[in-house]
Write a protein that holds these residues in place. Structure first.
Motif, PDB file in Angstrom:
ATOM      1  N   LEU A  79       0.836  -1.202   0.000  1.00  0.00           N
ATOM      2  CA  LEU A  79       0.000   0.000   0.000  1.00  0.00           C
ATOM      3  C   LEU A  79       0.871   1.253   0.000  1.00  0.00           C
ATOM      4  O   LEU A  79       0.568   2.237  -0.684  1.00  0.00           O
ATOM      5  CB  LEU A  79      -0.937   0.003   1.201  1.00  0.00           C
ATOM      6  CG  LEU A  79      -2.036  -1.062   1.195  1.00  0.00           C
ATOM      7  CD1 LEU A  79      -2.893  -0.942   2.445  1.00  0.00           C
ATOM      8  CD2 LEU A  79      -2.889  -0.967  -0.057  1.00  0.00           C
ATOM      9  N   CYS A  83       1.001   4.139  -3.021  1.00  0.00           N
ATOM     10  CA  CYS A  83       0.868   5.584  -2.816  1.00  0.00           C
ATOM     11  C   CYS A  83       2.078   6.319  -3.389  1.00  0.00           C
ATOM     12  O   CYS A  83       1.934   7.355  -4.041  1.00  0.00           O
ATOM     13  CB  CYS A  83       0.703   5.887  -1.330  1.00  0.00           C
ATOM     14  SG  CYS A  83       0.120   7.569  -1.011  1.00  0.00           S
ATOM     15  N   LEU A 111      -6.176   5.524   5.035  1.00  0.00           N
ATOM     16  CA  LEU A 111      -7.157   5.326   3.972  1.00  0.00           C
ATOM     17  C   LEU A 111      -8.275   6.354   4.121  1.00  0.00           C
ATOM     18  O   LEU A 111      -8.664   6.714   5.237  1.00  0.00           O
ATOM     19  CB  LEU A 111      -7.752   3.917   4.025  1.00  0.00           C
ATOM     20  CG  LEU A 111      -6.758   2.747   4.064  1.00  0.00           C
ATOM     21  CD1 LEU A 111      -7.518   1.424   4.169  1.00  0.00           C
ATOM     22  CD2 LEU A 111      -5.845   2.756   2.856  1.00  0.00           C
TER      23      LEU A 111
END
Length: 360
Positions: A79, A83, A111
């Motif tokens: 994750l 990003c 998130l």
């Protein structure tokens, strides 16, 4: 004061002597967008990156052709890498970002689930950011002298979202502002009050106290008229709106510019949108766009900040700053996601009021 002389109210380092035009400090989150539907019934999401402070840096890079960098932190997992990849597509320098081991630190990716809203159904944000890597940032995590020293940046931008994440992010904000000012960079701060961040922590009053501690380190303050009224209450208990902006600047002589967006939401898709800017006892107004059609309102204020910062970096003066800021913020709200998909040519056209004719 004429607009020409007012253009000198901010002293900026020479562009040729600096590595970056703007450096931003803040949390970058992954945004999950269910399109026109609801979060509660979604089966798929579009994914974007976004963050109050970062959005301004990305717009300056991608839309205005400026050299920008983001100071942030990610978990070292898929994750975090996603990003980072999204940020790189926007042309923002990530060389100063921090990787954290999620197993050792518990750090995770913040998130943000966002509904655009429609008609009488307002936009809705549902953030999931507890224990994020960015919330663990401390003042000792960055080499401020290397970032802001000789050959550093012309402008430093941060805001009330990042400073409110934790005690350590407040301390990092204070350290970054201090170093930036010491080395001659202009410091801008977007108040960006978020009630969800202050729930159970004293609410708006506590946020105002924190922001008042940072005000002596700020050159350009961005917010809403209500924010200025609260901050200026000690200096002038009766001041409202733009009068409060002036009272605030007189109480904190370091403030050179105080700027605010003005929004009235008739519905989720129809807003009146404008902006005003106070500088050296002169008030400048952008055109109010009544009944502006909104596709996605998130990021409009950050778009205003980016357009305003660009105009000052370009030496265009305060009237252009409020005009470019308001125009760019309006354009940001015509596309999905937090980030700007507009460019300088489109901003200039909207400032000139060229209309929405088809471009062929």
């Amino acid at each position: 004061m004429s607009d020409a002389s007012a253009s000198q109210l901010l002293t900026l380092p020479d562009a040729d002597a600096c590595r970056w035009d703007c450096v931003a400090l803040g949390e970058v989150m992954l945004r999950f967008d269910p399109g026109p539907g609801r979060i509660r019934t979604a089966r798929r999401f579009d994914v974007y990156e976004g963050g109050g402070e970062y959005n301004a840096a990305r717009a300056l890079s991608k839309g205005f052709g400026q050299r920008t960098a983001i100071l942030t932190a990610f978990p070292r997992n898929e994750l975090g890498r996603l990003c980072e990849d999204l940020i790189l597509q926007g042309g923002v320098d990530v060389s100063q970002r921090i990787w954290r081991d999620p197993q050792a630190s518990g750090a995770r990716m913040g998130l943000n689930f966002v509904e655009r809203g429609f008609g009488v159904r307002p936009a809705l944000g549902c953030s999931d950011r507890a224990h994020s890597a960015a919330a663990q940032i401390t003042a000792a995590d960055f080499d401020w002298e290397a970032i802001f020293g000789a050959g550093g940046t012309r402008w430093f931008h941060t805001g009330g979202i990042f400073s409110a994440l934790s005690q350590t992010t407040f301390e990092a904000t204070e350290a970054a502002m201090t170093a930036a000012r010491r080395h001659g960079a202009v410091v801008s701060y977007d108040l960006n009050y978020r009630a969800s961040l202050w729930s159970g922590r004293g609410g708006y009053a506590a946020a105002t106290d924190l922001n008042r501690r940072l005000l002596p380190l700020v050159d350009v303050l961005i917010g809403g008229f209500d924010d200025f009224t609260g901050l200026a209450r000690e200096a002038n208990p009766t001041a409202q709106g733009l009068d409060a902006a002036g009272a605030l600047a007189r109480a904190f002589p370091n403030l050179k510019v105080v700027a605010a967006t003005v929004r009235h939401a008739h519905s989720a898709n129809l807003n009146s949108w404008g902006a005003s800017l106070w500088a050296a006892d002169v008030v400048y107004h952008a055109k109010t766009r009544d009944n502006l059609e909104i596709y996605d309102r998130v990021g409009g204020g950050d778009g205003f900040a980016a357009g305003m910062i660009y105009a000052f970096l370009a030496g265009l003066g305060p009237q252009a700053a409020v005009d470019y800021g308001a125009a760019h913020g309006a354009l940001v709200m015509t596309t999905p996601g937090d980030s700007s998909m507009a460019d300088l040519t489109e901003v200039r056209a909207l400032v000139r009021d060229d209309g929405a004719r088809t471009i062929r």
